[in-house]
Design an enzyme around this catalytic site. Sequence first.
Site, PDB file in Angstrom:
ATOM      1  N   SER A 172     -27.506  12.027  23.758  1.00 27.12           N
ATOM      2  CA  SER A 172     -28.906  12.436  23.602  1.00 27.12           C
ATOM      3  C   SER A 172     -29.790  11.363  24.212  1.00 27.12           C
ATOM      4  CB  SER A 172     -29.241  12.582  22.117  1.00 27.12           C
ATOM      5  OG  SER A 172     -30.641  12.695  21.943  1.00 27.12           O
ATOM      6  N   TYR A 192     -29.492   8.833  13.733  1.00 24.87           N
ATOM      7  CA  TYR A 192     -29.078   9.785  14.773  1.00 24.87           C
ATOM      8  C   TYR A 192     -29.026   9.073  16.130  1.00 24.87           C
ATOM      9  CZ  TYR A 192     -29.233  13.686  18.047  1.00 24.87           C
ATOM     10  OH  TYR A 192     -28.959  14.551  19.087  1.00 24.87           O
TER      11      TYR A 192
END
Length: 249
Positions: free
Chosen positions: A135, A148
């Site tokens: 990501s 995350y």
Amino acid sequence: MRLTGSVVLVTGASSGIGAALVRRLTRAGSHVLAVGRDPDRLDRIATETGAIPLLADLSRPDAAGQLAARAMERYGRVDVLVNNAGVGWAGPFGTMPAERAEEVLAVNLRAPVELTRALLPGMCDRGGHLVFVGSIAGRLGVAEEAVYAASKAGLDTFARSLRLESACRRVGVTVVVPGVVQTAFFERRGRPYHRDRPRAIPPDRVAAAVADAIVRNQAEVYLPAWLRVPVAVQGLLPAVYRRLASRFG
Ligand code: NAP
């Protein structure tokens, strides 16, 4: 790597990017092992595409090893592993419950490491390919997504380090770096995506890029491509990047 005839294990196949990838790969003639946690969602995609469904909760410590064993039982080999399953959590770090942090790290980082550990030796003998869906959060860091972002940064560095290991020269490694994709990801993490920029892209665009990266053995793919720019600015002009990030988020 050819897609036709290859055995491809895709995690997170029951939804979003993974489901779009299963559709693409089965159309291309791959034998797809579609891994998900929700039985109904997984059955729907398996029935639609002819992929083999494998249920697994990747937050469990023993799940990856068991999953690899079931995949080997089914086809005797896995040529391509797509580590795509992921969960998010949004909010100030100080309010994040310990069990949520544990889940994010287990699904996003530990499970891919363990699956890779189980499947890589066979790929080294025959040739193969590893895909890691990271990501942009892992490349840049994002406020209120600290764990995350850390899990994706860990995944990214794991992948980039594996690529440098000489023991498996016949195994390609791709890191996929998406920005915002139109999936259930944001609702599921408990905070929908409301911003206008960056614009969310369709999951099939990511799936098409992943399929292409496997065939062409691409080391990394940014989606959209302009996401390279903030990463480059952060690397070259970190103080400027910090100022821009604190202003625009
Ligand atoms: P999604 O639609 O929510 O899909 C997530 C997938 O991960 C689902 O198939 C889900 O399975 C699976 N999963 C979650 N927890 C699991 C667990 N404990 N065990 C097994 N499977 C589990 O989101 P997505 O956008 O397609 O996400 C795919 C990947 O892209 C993730 O790694 C995410 O971090 C990454 N990504 C997404 C975006 C975005 O904007 N959407 C941006 C950058 C990176 P079930 O549905 O069966 O529960």
